[in-house]
Design a protein around this motif. Sequence first.
Motif, mmCIF file in Angstrom:
data_model
loop_
_atom_site.group_PDB
_atom_site.id
_atom_site.type_symbol
_atom_site.label_atom_id
_atom_site.label_comp_id
_atom_site.label_asym_id
_atom_site.label_seq_id
_atom_site.Cartn_x
_atom_site.Cartn_y
_atom_site.Cartn_z
ATOM 1 N N ASN A 105 0.797 -1.234 0.000
ATOM 2 C CA ASN A 105 0.000 0.000 0.000
ATOM 3 C C ASN A 105 0.829 1.285 0.000
ATOM 4 O OD1 ASN A 105 -2.421 -1.317 -0.079
ATOM 5 N ND2 ASN A 105 -2.529 -1.545 2.138
ATOM 6 N N LEU A 106 2.149 1.126 -0.066
ATOM 7 C CA LEU A 106 2.981 2.335 -0.100
ATOM 8 C C LEU A 106 2.735 3.091 -1.407
ATOM 9 C CD1 LEU A 106 6.357 0.903 1.214
ATOM 10 C CD2 LEU A 106 4.999 2.641 2.338
ATOM 11 N N PRO A 107 2.800 4.424 -1.375
ATOM 12 C CA PRO A 107 2.565 5.165 -2.626
ATOM 13 C C PRO A 107 3.641 4.864 -3.666
ATOM 14 C CG PRO A 107 3.233 6.620 -0.846
ATOM 15 C CD PRO A 107 3.034 5.292 -0.227
ATOM 16 N N VAL A 108 3.234 4.886 -4.920
ATOM 17 C CA VAL A 108 4.189 4.624 -6.011
ATOM 18 C C VAL A 108 4.930 5.929 -6.319
ATOM 19 C CG1 VAL A 108 4.414 3.952 -8.429
ATOM 20 C CG2 VAL A 108 2.749 2.816 -6.954
ATOM 21 N N MET A 109 6.241 5.861 -6.335
ATOM 22 C CA MET A 109 7.035 7.066 -6.558
ATOM 23 C C MET A 109 7.452 7.162 -8.028
ATOM 24 S SD MET A 109 6.909 8.204 -3.573
ATOM 25 C CE MET A 109 8.058 9.546 -3.466
ATOM 26 N N GLN A 110 6.586 7.740 -8.827
ATOM 27 C CA GLN A 110 6.926 7.994 -10.234
ATOM 28 C C GLN A 110 7.163 9.492 -10.355
ATOM 29 O OE1 GLN A 110 7.590 6.190 -12.723
ATOM 30 N NE2 GLN A 110 6.838 4.145 -12.199
ATOM 31 N N PHE A 111 8.375 9.870 -10.558
ATOM 32 C CA PHE A 111 8.758 11.271 -10.494
ATOM 33 C C PHE A 111 9.229 11.726 -11.878
ATOM 34 C CE2 PHE A 111 11.068 14.814 -8.384
ATOM 35 C CZ PHE A 111 10.101 15.172 -7.480
ATOM 36 N N PHE A 138 25.293 0.763 -5.277
ATOM 37 C CA PHE A 138 24.431 -0.065 -6.129
ATOM 38 C C PHE A 138 24.809 0.214 -7.583
ATOM 39 C CE2 PHE A 138 21.978 0.367 -2.305
ATOM 40 C CZ PHE A 138 21.273 -0.821 -2.182
ATOM 41 N N ASP A 139 24.550 -0.716 -8.438
ATOM 42 C CA ASP A 139 24.842 -0.514 -9.856
ATOM 43 C C ASP A 139 23.642 0.177 -10.513
ATOM 44 O OD1 ASP A 139 25.793 -0.620 -12.385
ATOM 45 O OD2 ASP A 139 25.313 -2.742 -12.702
ATOM 46 N N PHE A 140 23.521 1.488 -10.220
ATOM 47 C CA PHE A 140 22.371 2.225 -10.751
ATOM 48 C C PHE A 140 22.416 2.332 -12.277
ATOM 49 C CE2 PHE A 140 21.924 3.702 -6.365
ATOM 50 C CZ PHE A 140 20.549 3.642 -6.218
ATOM 51 N N ALA A 141 23.645 2.225 -12.835
ATOM 52 C CA ALA A 141 23.783 2.364 -14.285
ATOM 53 C C ALA A 141 22.989 1.271 -15.017
ATOM 54 C CB ALA A 141 25.252 2.284 -14.659
ATOM 55 N N ASN A 156 12.627 7.743 -14.109
ATOM 56 C CA ASN A 156 12.026 8.138 -12.833
ATOM 57 C C ASN A 156 13.036 8.962 -12.037
ATOM 58 O OD1 ASN A 156 10.669 8.347 -10.449
ATOM 59 N ND2 ASN A 156 10.302 6.144 -10.190
ATOM 60 N N ARG A 157 12.696 10.217 -11.777
ATOM 61 C CA ARG A 157 13.641 11.099 -11.078
ATOM 62 C C ARG A 157 13.833 10.680 -9.620
ATOM 63 N NH1 ARG A 157 14.460 16.181 -13.203
ATOM 64 N NH2 ARG A 157 15.900 16.440 -11.478
ATOM 65 N N PHE A 158 12.878 9.944 -9.099
ATOM 66 C CA PHE A 158 12.992 9.484 -7.706
ATOM 67 C C PHE A 158 14.227 8.583 -7.566
ATOM 68 C CE2 PHE A 158 11.944 6.394 -4.316
ATOM 69 C CZ PHE A 158 11.837 7.284 -3.269
ATOM 70 N N VAL A 159 14.449 7.741 -8.572
ATOM 71 C CA VAL A 159 15.618 6.850 -8.557
ATOM 72 C C VAL A 159 16.902 7.694 -8.553
ATOM 73 C CG1 VAL A 159 16.833 5.024 -9.833
ATOM 74 C CG2 VAL A 159 14.339 5.010 -9.707
ATOM 75 N N ASP A 160 16.911 8.774 -9.322
ATOM 76 C CA ASP A 160 18.091 9.655 -9.349
ATOM 77 C C ASP A 160 18.352 10.259 -7.974
ATOM 78 O OD1 ASP A 160 18.115 9.111 -12.020
ATOM 79 O OD2 ASP A 160 17.103 10.972 -12.605
ATOM 80 N N ILE A 161 17.252 10.666 -7.341
ATOM 81 C CA ILE A 161 17.388 11.274 -6.005
ATOM 82 C C ILE A 161 17.970 10.251 -5.024
ATOM 83 C CG2 ILE A 161 16.095 12.208 -4.040
ATOM 84 C CD1 ILE A 161 14.162 13.411 -6.152
ATOM 85 N N VAL A 162 17.413 9.031 -5.048
ATOM 86 C CA VAL A 162 17.906 7.987 -4.140
ATOM 87 C C VAL A 162 19.385 7.734 -4.410
ATOM 88 C CG1 VAL A 162 17.712 5.525 -3.577
ATOM 89 C CG2 VAL A 162 15.642 6.876 -3.862
ATOM 90 N N THR A 173 14.589 11.315 5.922
ATOM 91 C CA THR A 173 14.572 12.784 5.897
ATOM 92 C C THR A 173 15.350 13.333 4.701
ATOM 93 O OG1 THR A 173 16.377 12.625 7.445
ATOM 94 C CG2 THR A 173 14.237 13.211 8.366
ATOM 95 N N GLN A 174 16.476 12.667 4.413
ATOM 96 C CA GLN A 174 17.322 13.158 3.312
ATOM 97 C C GLN A 174 16.588 13.126 1.967
ATOM 98 O OE1 GLN A 174 20.504 14.352 3.345
ATOM 99 N NE2 GLN A 174 20.459 14.295 5.581
ATOM 100 N N VAL A 175 16.017 11.963 1.649
ATOM 101 C CA VAL A 175 15.343 11.807 0.349
ATOM 102 C C VAL A 175 14.097 12.682 0.311
ATOM 103 C CG1 VAL A 175 14.188 10.167 -1.195
ATOM 104 C CG2 VAL A 175 16.271 9.492 -0.023
ATOM 105 N N SER A 176 13.379 12.710 1.432
ATOM 106 C CA SER A 176 12.135 13.459 1.474
ATOM 107 C C SER A 176 12.380 14.956 1.262
ATOM 108 C CB SER A 176 11.452 13.218 2.817
ATOM 109 O OG SER A 176 10.168 13.717 2.774
ATOM 110 N N SER A 177 13.412 15.500 1.941
ATOM 111 C CA SER A 177 13.670 16.940 1.776
ATOM 112 C C SER A 177 14.134 17.231 0.347
ATOM 113 C CB SER A 177 14.684 17.424 2.806
ATOM 114 O OG SER A 177 15.925 16.853 2.522
ATOM 115 N N ARG A 178 14.915 16.286 -0.228
ATOM 116 C CA ARG A 178 15.391 16.459 -1.604
ATOM 117 C C ARG A 178 14.197 16.444 -2.574
ATOM 118 N NH1 ARG A 178 20.705 15.378 -3.574
ATOM 119 N NH2 ARG A 178 21.277 15.369 -1.396
#
Lengths: 625, 174
Positions: free
Chosen positions: A146-152, A477-480, A486-492, A525-530
């Motif tokens: 039930n967590l919200p989907v983070m599509q940014f 992590f191997d984000f590449a 999704n910009r949320f992934v970039d933020i993380v 807090t870090q991701v949320s403020s970003r």
Amino acid sequence: MRWKGLIPVVVLIAIFTVISIFFIDSWIESGMEKAGEAIVGAKVEIDGLDFQISNLSIGWRRLQVTDPDHTLKNLIETGRTAFRMNPGALLRKRIVIEEMALEDVRTGTDRATDGFIPKKVKKSKAKSKPGVFDKARDKMAAEVQNLPVMQFRPEAWKRQLNLDSLVVLSELTMPARLDSAKADIVSTAADWESFYQGFHPDDDLEKIRNDFKDLDPKKIKSIPELTETLGRVQTAHQMLKSIQDTVKTRHRQIDSDFASIVQYRKQVGVWYRSDYQNILKKAKLPDLSVENIGMMLFGKTLVLRIERSLDLVRKVRAMIPKKQDKPKKEKPKRMKGQDIHFPDRYYSPVFLVRKMLLSGQTGSTEAQPGLQLSGEALNINSQPWILGKPTEIRLKGKDETNRSADIQAVLDHTGESFHDDFEIVLKSVSLNNMEIAQTAYLPAKIERGLADIRLTAKFTDDDFDLEMDVISRQLTFDFASMKTDNRFVDIVRDVMNEMKVVTLNTRVSHVSGDTKWSVKSNLDTQVSSRLKKMGSKALADAQEKIRQRLNGIRDERLNQVNQLVDEKETQIVGKIEYYEEKVEEQRLMIEAKIEAIKEDIESRKKSEESKLKKKAKGLLNNVLD
Amino acid sequence: MILLKLLGKLIKALKSADSPRQMAWGFVLGTFLGMMPVNSLFAVIILLVLFILNVNFASAMLAFALYSFLAIFLDPVFHHLGFFFLVQVPLLKPVWILLYNWPVAPLMRFNNTVVMGSFAASVFLLIPHYIFFRWFVKRYRESWNEKVTKWKIVQILKGSKLVQSALKAKGIGG
């Protein structure tokens, strides 16, 4: 006596002994393998078992227990093992091993052959009820789901939102629930209207009013007539009281009905938020106020790990029988019977290993031996309440790179209730190439990293409290490898690259049927403020549009329902209040009449008395004169 | 074949020189052996007694065969009876605790409901079995032997080649 008869007995014993010498090792080996397979549900293999009848010792070269979930791997593999059984206890049908050494214990080793055993098809039985662990797991899984989907994707938000189709797609629950509340109001109002149709106290009240309105006690001539009138007025008073009781009871019921109907006013906020999140999901817009980032990123992985831990505890518990004060009658298999156990004066369970020395490694191959662990397990037994001591397991290990592990477990099943405590402290654990549960925000594998992990768990019967702290360093992590816009992934990714230490704390507790789960992380807090900083006007506008639309739907429906409630409440409550007022008015009038009649009777009685006294006095005077 | 052998043995035993007492005791011990599960020390002890005591072995085997078969059906009764003695009679509990803690005694599996139930049933039936079987042997030898020999079924059995050879091998037949 025929002593010759002993010859066949001796011959039989000799034959049995000779056969035993040749075959006993394979009999014991096969017996132990079959018993193990029955417990594990996969192949158990013992190599080179050797039984020495002279000193009752058993040993084997290698033991492999197949992992039932991955049958090409071993759950446990041990090296050389040897132990002796206590002969005195064996004569009392107890297997007591004072000390045994289990060397070179490893987990996850490869098997040469598949250890799968086809399961016997059991007769279909009614599905067993889910246990507390299942309920806790389901609740945690539902929370993650039930967590919200983070599509940014700001570009996408800028495009005009088709709110009409979103509203249809999202299958909003709020309007339906408000309609249902409306239907409830109509139905309740109809019930009360039908009640009023059969409830006519007006006639009775009118009749009472007419009968006694003009009643004047002064105009009644005699006391007997007054007494008779008092009786009639009191009967009318009784009738009024009965009407008043009915009216009061109905008033209370009406109040209670309307109080339950207006519950929707409290719920409407929850329905609104759920629909809002649903539309955000469908519109693929993130909620920027979201804070539970740790659960979003690692929730699935945590659920899997916690589920595995709980499953292990469940398996251990299932193997330890529960204490019974008086044996319950069972329905045993034919010709098997039921073994009844009695108090043991030697406090010796049927099976007991007093001390087991353990040594092994966490790695599964020679090339990657992992951390060397050693320690002991005390009081492993089948009837802890007889032994009166808990089973204790202590394992420790440390290497030159400062990696260390400290594992402690106390399984106390000595009484009616179970107490199982676990504490696992792992330092500098390598997270290199570790697989985690797939999410849309993180690659499924940790590239590199080190972690300190501390897990404590306390289980008391059906309640438990499990807490895990993870402090990870140099996490990459191997984000590449993730191809996403999704910009949320970039933020993380950016936050993780900047943070030297990522902490994760999770706590699951289940007390009296209530499961609570929390995940905290310094990422929250870090991701949320970003996120908030990056939230563009387009996103804010899009969200505002959705809110406005939803507010419109809510206000329209809510106003209708509120209006209906007010209208029906005024109508139904007004009527009962009118009757209440009327009855009260009549009651006061009747009570005043009763008082007046009583007073009149009293005053007439007194006047009659004084007349009689005067008359008697006159007659007495005449007699005396 | 086993049944025929058993029948042959019984006929031989009924005509043998063994006294009715020996035959009856053999039957009683065979009852114990037949009723109780064989995987307990009880069974070994009874077998040992059977070998050592001067009782008739054939009647013991007859009772063993008969009651091994009946025990399959009587198993639930033995379970209930055993549970009653082991759990529901408080007076006996100290005895069971004592036995449970003695060396060797637990190997008899007395704490198993079927073992205890079948043992109790065998003990209850000891006297009736003994009296009945002794009376049966006496009666057979006195008056039934000749009549039974004339029975058609016995004649047929005696006449069949299989039985002949079986009885010949045992030295009973013709």
